[in-house]
Design a protein around this motif. Structure first.
Motif, short mmCIF file in Angstrom:
data_model
loop_
_atom_site.label_atom_id
_atom_site.label_comp_id
_atom_site.label_asym_id
_atom_site.label_seq_id
_atom_site.Cartn_x
_atom_site.Cartn_y
_atom_site.Cartn_z
N TRP A 58 0.81 -1.23 0.00
CA TRP A 58 0.00 0.00 0.00
C TRP A 58 0.84 1.27 0.00
CZ3 TRP A 58 -3.38 -2.24 -2.20
CH2 TRP A 58 -4.06 -3.36 -1.74
N PHE A 104 1.41 2.76 -3.48
CA PHE A 104 0.40 3.57 -4.14
C PHE A 104 0.61 5.05 -3.85
CE2 PHE A 104 -1.72 -0.50 -4.51
CZ PHE A 104 -2.31 -0.40 -5.76
N THR A 105 0.96 5.36 -2.63
CA THR A 105 1.24 6.75 -2.28
C THR A 105 2.45 7.28 -3.03
OG1 THR A 105 0.33 6.41 -0.06
CG2 THR A 105 1.74 8.32 -0.37
N THR A 159 -3.23 11.01 -6.64
CA THR A 159 -4.50 10.90 -5.92
C THR A 159 -5.62 10.54 -6.88
OG1 THR A 159 -3.78 12.51 -4.27
CG2 THR A 159 -6.15 12.13 -4.46
N GLN A 218 -5.46 6.86 -7.68
CA GLN A 218 -5.92 6.05 -6.55
C GLN A 218 -7.44 6.07 -6.45
OE1 GLN A 218 -3.73 6.78 -2.81
NE2 GLN A 218 -2.15 7.76 -4.03
#
Length: 221
Positions: free
Chosen positions: A117, A120-121, A126, A129
């Motif tokens: 996870w 993803f950042t 954003t 996501q």
């Protein structure tokens, strides 16, 4: 159910409750693993820097699915138990297998949270996501989501629950799912038909939005 006529009602009721919890958990697991295998992992692998990062987790899913299938066989034996002794024996076997499934899932989820996870950042915008969340919601189905939301939110702190709901609303802004979510949280949701339409609406984006996300993926590769 078959075991009601063969077993004392208290035993039969306990067996039904156990079977129901198993079917619920297996359904939630299937939705979780399918979303990862079909949406999350391919998205990760689409990034040049993340090739093969999800392979071990795909193998985990295969092993976990086998554990659930083996447990289902024990549950089937339990459903057809002719007497209390057989029911007790099958219940003990199910208990041991449930412990193994729990250990496997806890290890798997902890590893995902620690290793996957954060990627993803680091590698996804954003918008990307939120797009992926919308696609996952659109493929999950209203009945699963309606069962899952109270179960998850009940284990969260108020702050975490508000963050989760805020993320869902942001990802599904101006969709039918956003309206359905309001109905679910207020206890006024309709039947599964309207729910399925709403969930399908969560992943609906116009062509330009899809193109923008594809362009973002290509630019980040």
């Amino acid at each position: 159910c078959g075991y009601i006529s063969r077993l004392p009602w208290r035993v039969a009721a306990a067996m039904q409750a156990l079977d129901g919890r198993f079917q619920f958990l297996w359904g939630i697991y299937k939705a979780h693993s399918r979303s990862e295998d079909e949406i999350v992992f391919p998205a990760l692998e689409s990034k040049q820097a993340l090739r093969n990062v999800s392979h071990a987790y795909t193998l985990d899913h295969q092993e976990e699915e086998k554990q659930f299938s083996d447990l289902e066989q024990v549950m089937a034996t339990l459903r057809s138990a002719p007497d209390v002794a057989t029911a007790r024996s099958s219940t003990l076997a199910a208990r041991r297998m449930c412990a193994a499934v729990r250990a496997s899932l806890e290890t798997h989820i902890r590893a995902e949270e620690a290793e996957l996870w954060p990627l993803f950042t680091e590698h996804f915008s954003t918008d990307e996501q939120q797009y992926l969340v919308g696609v996952i919601i659109g493929r999950t189905g209203a009945q699963v989501l309606q069962a899952l939301l109270p179960w998850i939110s009940g284990s969260f702190s108020l702050e975490d629950k508000e963050m989760m709901m805020g993320s869902l609303r942001q990802a599904t802004k101006n969709t039918m799912f956003d309206q359905w979510l309001d109905a679910v949280t207020s206890g006024t949701a309709g039947g599964s038909g309207s729910g399925n339409e709403a969930v399908a609406g969560a992943a609906q984006t116009d062509g330009s939005n899809d193109n923008n996300n594809n362009n973002n993926n290509n630019n980040n590769n």
